[in-house]
Each structure stands twice: as structure tokens, then as C-alpha cells.
Design a protein around this motif. Sequence first.
Motif, PDB file in Angstrom:
ATOM      1  N   MET A  70       0.909  -1.287  -0.025  1.00  0.00           N
ATOM      2  CA  MET A  70      -0.043  -0.176  -0.233  1.00  0.00           C
ATOM      3  C   MET A  70       0.544   1.354   0.206  1.00  0.00           C
ATOM      4  O   MET A  70       0.666   2.471  -0.990  1.00  0.00           O
ATOM      5  N   GLN A  71       2.050   1.556   0.499  1.00  0.00           N
ATOM      6  CA  GLN A  71       2.610   2.086   0.943  1.00  0.00           C
ATOM      7  C   GLN A  71       3.408   2.682  -1.104  1.00  0.00           C
ATOM      8  O   GLN A  71       4.159   3.952  -1.264  1.00  0.00           O
ATOM      9  N   GLN A  72       3.142   1.815  -1.864  1.00  0.00           N
ATOM     10  CA  GLN A  72       3.676   2.104  -3.010  1.00  0.00           C
ATOM     11  C   GLN A  72       2.721   2.462  -3.977  1.00  0.00           C
ATOM     12  O   GLN A  72       2.886   2.541  -5.089  1.00  0.00           O
ATOM     13  N   ILE A  73       1.222   2.800  -3.411  1.00  0.00           N
ATOM     14  CA  ILE A  73       0.427   2.624  -4.828  1.00  0.00           C
ATOM     15  C   ILE A  73      -0.236   4.260  -3.861  1.00  0.00           C
ATOM     16  O   ILE A  73      -0.235   4.225  -3.123  1.00  0.00           O
ATOM     17  N   PRO A  74       0.202   5.067  -4.941  1.00  0.00           N
ATOM     18  CA  PRO A  74      -0.341   6.761  -4.362  1.00  0.00           C
ATOM     19  C   PRO A  74      -2.135   6.651  -4.761  1.00  0.00           C
ATOM     20  O   PRO A  74      -2.665   5.929  -5.209  1.00  0.00           O
ATOM     21  N   PHE A  75      -2.939   7.106  -3.793  1.00  0.00           N
ATOM     22  CA  PHE A  75      -4.148   6.990  -3.518  1.00  0.00           C
ATOM     23  C   PHE A  75      -4.208   8.737  -3.909  1.00  0.00           C
ATOM     24  O   PHE A  75      -5.444   8.907  -4.540  1.00  0.00           O
ATOM     25  N   SER A  76      -3.281   9.572  -4.148  1.00  0.00           N
ATOM     26  CA  SER A  76      -3.846  10.776  -5.155  1.00  0.00           C
ATOM     27  C   SER A  76      -2.101  11.719  -5.013  1.00  0.00           C
ATOM     28  O   SER A  76      -1.150  10.950  -4.364  1.00  0.00           O
ATOM     29  N   GLU A  77      -2.307  12.803  -4.939  1.00  0.00           N
ATOM     30  CA  GLU A  77      -0.965  13.671  -5.404  1.00  0.00           C
ATOM     31  C   GLU A  77       0.065  13.420  -3.784  1.00  0.00           C
ATOM     32  O   GLU A  77       1.161  14.406  -4.086  1.00  0.00           O
ATOM     33  N   GLU A  78      -1.253  13.668  -3.271  1.00  0.00           N
ATOM     34  CA  GLU A  78      -0.494  14.455  -1.511  1.00  0.00           C
ATOM     35  C   GLU A  78       0.150  12.707  -1.005  1.00  0.00           C
ATOM     36  O   GLU A  78       0.652  13.229   0.190  1.00  0.00           O
ATOM     37  N   SER A  80       0.293   8.351  -0.630  1.00  0.00           N
ATOM     38  CA  SER A  80      -0.134   6.812  -0.659  1.00  0.00           C
ATOM     39  C   SER A  80      -1.301   6.127  -0.232  1.00  0.00           C
ATOM     40  O   SER A  80      -1.732   7.172   1.054  1.00  0.00           O
ATOM     41  N   ILE A  81      -2.018   5.245  -0.263  1.00  0.00           N
ATOM     42  CA  ILE A  81      -3.212   4.403  -0.021  1.00  0.00           C
ATOM     43  C   ILE A  81      -2.826   4.443   0.995  1.00  0.00           C
ATOM     44  O   ILE A  81      -3.469   4.528   2.255  1.00  0.00           O
ATOM     45  N   TYR A  82      -1.522   4.334   1.399  1.00  0.00           N
ATOM     46  CA  TYR A  82      -1.124   3.675   3.174  1.00  0.00           C
ATOM     47  C   TYR A  82      -1.700   4.936   4.213  1.00  0.00           C
ATOM     48  O   TYR A  82      -1.254   4.911   4.872  1.00  0.00           O
ATOM     49  N   VAL A 197       5.990  -3.258  13.560  1.00  0.00           N
ATOM     50  CA  VAL A 197       6.062  -1.695  14.770  1.00  0.00           C
ATOM     51  C   VAL A 197       5.231  -1.400  13.335  1.00  0.00           C
ATOM     52  O   VAL A 197       6.135  -1.014  12.154  1.00  0.00           O
ATOM     53  N   ASN A 198       4.492  -0.743  12.704  1.00  0.00           N
ATOM     54  CA  ASN A 198       4.050   0.173  11.496  1.00  0.00           C
ATOM     55  C   ASN A 198       3.424   1.578  11.866  1.00  0.00           C
ATOM     56  O   ASN A 198       2.500   2.224  12.718  1.00  0.00           O
ATOM     57  N   ARG A 199       4.467   2.295  11.894  1.00  0.00           N
ATOM     58  CA  ARG A 199       3.933   4.114  11.291  1.00  0.00           C
ATOM     59  C   ARG A 199       3.700   4.518  10.845  1.00  0.00           C
ATOM     60  O   ARG A 199       3.670   3.915  10.085  1.00  0.00           O
ATOM     61  N   HIS A 200       2.557   5.462  10.786  1.00  0.00           N
ATOM     62  CA  HIS A 200       1.560   6.317  10.397  1.00  0.00           C
ATOM     63  C   HIS A 200       1.988   8.031  10.771  1.00  0.00           C
ATOM     64  O   HIS A 200       1.908   8.216  11.748  1.00  0.00           O
ATOM     65  N   LYS A 201       1.822   8.601  10.114  1.00  0.00           N
ATOM     66  CA  LYS A 201       1.650  10.027   9.799  1.00  0.00           C
ATOM     67  C   LYS A 201       0.734   9.928  10.459  1.00  0.00           C
ATOM     68  O   LYS A 201      -0.222  10.051  11.396  1.00  0.00           O
ATOM     69  N   ALA A 202       0.955  11.725  11.270  1.00  0.00           N
ATOM     70  CA  ALA A 202       0.253  12.393  11.821  1.00  0.00           C
ATOM     71  C   ALA A 202      -1.332  12.281  10.652  1.00  0.00           C
ATOM     72  O   ALA A 202      -0.606  13.023   9.513  1.00  0.00           O
ATOM     73  N   THR A 221     -10.823   4.194   4.840  1.00  0.00           N
ATOM     74  CA  THR A 221     -11.472   5.701   5.601  1.00  0.00           C
ATOM     75  C   THR A 221     -12.548   6.289   4.023  1.00  0.00           C
ATOM     76  O   THR A 221     -12.705   6.987   4.647  1.00  0.00           O
ATOM     77  N   GLY A 222     -12.922   4.524   4.042  1.00  0.00           N
ATOM     78  CA  GLY A 222     -13.691   5.011   2.735  1.00  0.00           C
ATOM     79  C   GLY A 222     -14.066   3.596   1.728  1.00  0.00           C
ATOM     80  O   GLY A 222     -13.534   2.419   1.804  1.00  0.00           O
ATOM     81  N   PRO A 223     -15.528   3.666   1.092  1.00  0.00           N
ATOM     82  CA  PRO A 223     -15.631   2.227   0.690  1.00  0.00           C
ATOM     83  C   PRO A 223     -14.380   1.023  -0.155  1.00  0.00           C
ATOM     84  O   PRO A 223     -13.480   2.545  -0.599  1.00  0.00           O
ATOM     85  N   SER A 224     -13.745   0.574  -0.201  1.00  0.00           N
ATOM     86  CA  SER A 224     -12.338   0.037  -0.678  1.00  0.00           C
ATOM     87  C   SER A 224     -12.150   0.423  -2.014  1.00  0.00           C
ATOM     88  O   SER A 224     -11.069   0.297  -2.683  1.00  0.00           O
ATOM     89  N   SER A 225     -13.716  -0.326  -3.071  1.00  0.00           N
ATOM     90  CA  SER A 225     -13.329   0.121  -4.396  1.00  0.00           C
ATOM     91  C   SER A 225     -13.073   1.029  -4.624  1.00  0.00           C
ATOM     92  O   SER A 225     -11.757   1.475  -5.635  1.00  0.00           O
ATOM     93  N   GLU A 226     -13.205   2.265  -3.960  1.00  0.00           N
ATOM     94  CA  GLU A 226     -13.086   3.821  -4.037  1.00  0.00           C
ATOM     95  C   GLU A 226     -11.799   4.454  -3.703  1.00  0.00           C
ATOM     96  O   GLU A 226     -10.811   5.017  -4.168  1.00  0.00           O
ATOM     97  N   TYR A 227     -11.739   3.481  -2.763  1.00  0.00           N
ATOM     98  CA  TYR A 227      -9.970   3.884  -1.716  1.00  0.00           C
ATOM     99  C   TYR A 227      -8.699   2.873  -2.285  1.00  0.00           C
ATOM    100  O   TYR A 227      -8.106   3.735  -1.385  1.00  0.00           O
ATOM    101  N   TRP A 228      -9.360   1.662  -3.052  1.00  0.00           N
ATOM    102  CA  TRP A 228      -7.950   0.892  -3.323  1.00  0.00           C
ATOM    103  C   TRP A 228      -7.873   0.545  -4.737  1.00  0.00           C
ATOM    104  O   TRP A 228      -7.067   0.212  -5.301  1.00  0.00           O
ATOM    105  N   PHE A 229      -8.745   0.068  -4.808  1.00  0.00           N
ATOM    106  CA  PHE A 229      -9.237  -0.957  -6.271  1.00  0.00           C
ATOM    107  C   PHE A 229      -9.266  -0.205  -7.202  1.00  0.00           C
ATOM    108  O   PHE A 229      -7.853  -0.016  -8.473  1.00  0.00           O
ATOM    109  N   THR A 230      -9.592   1.653  -7.230  1.00  0.00           N
ATOM    110  CA  THR A 230      -9.484   2.664  -8.382  1.00  0.00           C
ATOM    111  C   THR A 230      -8.322   2.895  -7.775  1.00  0.00           C
ATOM    112  O   THR A 230      -7.234   2.876  -9.597  1.00  0.00           O
ATOM    113  N   PRO A 231      -8.076   3.195  -7.368  1.00  0.00           N
ATOM    114  CA  PRO A 231      -6.395   4.152  -7.777  1.00  0.00           C
ATOM    115  C   PRO A 231      -4.902   2.709  -7.721  1.00  0.00           C
ATOM    116  O   PRO A 231      -4.823   3.589  -8.552  1.00  0.00           O
ATOM    117  N   TRP A 232      -5.677   1.820  -6.795  1.00  0.00           N
ATOM    118  CA  TRP A 232      -4.534   0.948  -7.873  1.00  0.00           C
ATOM    119  C   TRP A 232      -4.712   0.567  -9.692  1.00  0.00           C
ATOM    120  O   TRP A 232      -3.181   0.416  -9.903  1.00  0.00           O
TER     121      TRP A 232
END
Length: 551
Positions: A70-78, A80-82, A197-202, A221-232
Amino acid sequence: MKSVVIFGAGIAGLTAAHELVRLGYSVSVYEAIDQPGGFFRSARLGTDNMPTEYSWHGMGPWYHNAFDLMQQIPFSEEGSIYDLALSRPVDFGIFPDTDTAQFYDEGLRSIPKMFRMKNWGFVKWFYLMLKTWTSETRSNIDYDKINAAQAWKPLLKDQAHKTWRSCFGPWIGSDWSKVSLQTTGDFFRKQLTTKAVNRHKADQNGPAWTQGTGAGWLLFTGPSSEYWFTPWVTYLKGKGVKFYWEKALTKLEFDGTTITSAYCGGENIQGDIYILAINPFFTADILRETPALESQEELRLYKPLVQGGPHIQVSFRLAFDEEIKFPRKRTAVVISDSEFNLTLFAEEQVWDKEVDLGRNIKSLWTGTSCISSVPGRIYQKPVISCSKEEFVEEVKAQILSCGALNELIKEANYGRELKDFSLVKIEVWHEWEFSPEGIKSLQPKWVNSTNTQAYLPAQKTPVPNLFLAGAHTRTQAQVWSIEGAVESGRRAAKAIDVRVAVLDQIRPLWIRTLSRIDDILYTIKAPQLIDSVFYIFLILCGYLTYVGFTA
């Protein structure tokens, strides 16, 4: 450049595509339906735009490969998915009908209260759990054939036993009437002992945080297709992966040595390498059409692998036109006295505010019924025999009868009970078909059971250009899960190209050491290590008592 044809756009198939396209392979993915995600996908099918899904899924601290991917998949320009699409940990609680809800607030010390055990019951519960953790060969050969619920039954009082087994469906994702002692013990061993140890940002919910050993599970934090599969899929298309939708594999051509071609109906599909990342029930059907292929090592395991039939886990949504608050953040509910082994989560607790819950819907609870063989309280019918209307009525009755849930609702909503909120809709995942002949799904779901451990196939087959992927294949995750699917996709890709990295599950040194000792004991047909230590202790106590009397 070698061409790779992947059948199945679920998590395993997409993972294999992700790894191989990055290494320069020409990758094509063929999917039987019109969208990616398999059992994890979501959809918006009704006129009210309400999101629905096959089931709701959490991600534990031992999901090493899933989080790395998930750290390798962009969610948006801001980010990753992770970084941007995962919630903070959910707070799983056990909710009985006539007692208060109990949560995992104090580590192992919480267990007696959660599962309504007395202190001696907890000792016996932990004794058997420790035996599963300190066994490897014995667990894989013997414990995999023992039903977990039956194994704990002689050790626990009836109320404690029923409460304990109620977590098998919601947590392990299986059926307490079928899941093995090996699967159950290994699942909780990973959850409670893996050094993760899975570290997450603020984020908008607070400062940076860490999901560590024993911590709560994460949701999207949203429906799985919209928040994972579509971006992937968008990312993979940008890398050059070609996708073909509504193309179900129907046949593999085998010349006795290699796969020469594949067919989706009448369409001939050519490639240098083929990966089967599809439902194991469908795979077994396809292999049956070519006996010479079905008889190959690894592939011949599919017939016994699916012999127990599919798992009946029915997903549903409860929609309310008012927001229902909870006194604790991200409360996940196991209705422990439910005949259907119900679990619930109110999605608005973790979903981003901009996510549309559906027209006029303010609270959206998604739930699953995890066991299909126990009669319900209204119609005395198990899920497998209910009509859709009967199933819905049973779900309502079992939820409204949960006193612990009702008390939490009253606490957070100024004394209003659950029945005081208007339930505007109950929706069941559309692929479930109810009929007088029983319930079935268009995509039968496989899960680990007492009939499966010996038949898990490896990702590499004797056919040099045919590979397997899916959480039903052999992985270190050892359970049908998101992590198992991602790991299997990576292992299939690694079998093709050794440059692919796969992260191992972490077993503490003390567990590895004690398991090796038990392997020796198992070889000489001696009792399990913990039993052996206990017997030696009893003998020493008896000897010292004898010496004391004769001195």
C-alpha cells in the motif's frame, strides 16, 4: 520481454501484476466480472447511492506485505494508500445480550472479562493456546484436523466457550463449526506476539501513531473499491498493465509439458507465462476439464481443497436517517450471543466526511453473518435455509436483543435506545441468492477449515509456465486474508522472477525454539512440549511428596 497473463483481478492477481510490471514484464489481467477487487470490493448499486460490499475487512499489525504494498500505490498527489486511506485502530468489543460490553483494554488481562471466563478457565484457555504456539509439525499435521471450538469446549464453562468461539467468525473470518485449532492458534499467535511496528503519519484525527503488536485492526477510510482498487488499477494502467473485464477463464490448453494457450469462452489468450489468481472452486472446475493438467503436482490438490464447499458469510447494511453515536471511537461489535455470529461496524466512525453514505443516510452499519448452520431465534432456521425476508428479520431481532449494544447506544445518545432510531433500510450484498433450495453466492468463498491445511498448493507448479496465487495457496500468513492474498501474489511473482521481495512473518525466538523442541518430541511420538513439562512437574511433585512422607 516476456508476456504474463493473469486471470483474476482480486488482491492476489493485482499484486502479481504490480510486482511483475515493475520489473519490465508485459502484463495482462483478465477478470470474470466488470470490476477489480474480488471478495474485497465495494459497490454502489441502488438508486440511493448507498455503498455496499461483500464483507467488511480489517488489517492487523502482522499485515507486513499488505502495508508494504500500500505504501507503493498512490492515493492522490498528497500520498499513498497507506498514508491517506487507512483508519486508526478499531476497538473490537464483545457484546453479550444480558451483560456489559468488554474491550481489549489491558492486553491479556482483558481476556477473562471479554470472554466471561473465571480465572481457572483463563488458565486452561491459555494452556491450549500456548500448545498451538509452541507446535509446528504437530500443529500442521494434527491440530489442523481438530475443530478449535471442540478443542476448547472441555476446558471452558458453557457461557465462556460460546463467547470465545463467537470471535472466530468476526476475527479469523471463518466459521466456528469448521475452523481448525491450528488456524485459530496461529491467528492469535501472530496478533499477540509478532514484532510489528507500523508507523503512521499525523492526520486530522491526531498526531503520528504506531500500530504495534496486539494493537487494533485498521479499516479503509472509505469504500474499498473507491479507496484502494480504483487508485490501484489507475496506477497499474499507468505502468502498462492491460485490463480485460468480463473475461472469465474457461479452459487451459496443455500439451503435456506447458500451457500453450488459454480460453475465455471462444477467445484464445496467448502468453509466455500464466498465473491463476481466481476462486479455487472455479479453478477446480477448469482443471477438471483437462485431466492431464489436473493430475499434476500442486494442481491435483484443488479437488480435495474445495471438498468442504464454500463458506456462507452473508454481508448486510443497516441504514439510519440519524447519526448514531458511540461512546468509544471506532467501536467494532461482536454480538456474542447471536445465533448467526453477527458482527457490526458503523462506517461513519472511520470514513472521511466527504464519503457519501447514500441519500438521506446519516449512519451506515455494515455487518456479517459468519455461521450458516445454527438455527435462528425467530424461525428456527439456519442462514442456509432462510429466505431473504427471514434472514433480515433474524438479523434485526438478534441485533435489537443485544443488551450490551443497546446500553452503549443509550450512553452516547442521551438515553435513546437503538429501537428509537429509524431504520430506513436493510440491504444484503446482491450476489447472495436466496431460494427454497438454499442460499448461494455467484462467487463461492473459500476459507481455511479442518479439511484444507494438507491441500494448500504452492505458487509454483510442475508446469513451467503456470503459477498460482490467492489466499488459498500456501503462505506464511496461513489464513484466508488480505495479507495472505498479497503474500501469495508476491510469491507467485517471485517464483517467476527472484528479484521480487516477500516479507516474512515474524515469529519470536522463544516460540521458534520451543517449536523445534516439540518437533523432536513429535518425531519420537512424545506428548506435546507443554504437556510434557506439565507431566514432569506432576511427577516431581509426586516424588517430593513421597519423599516428604517417608523422611
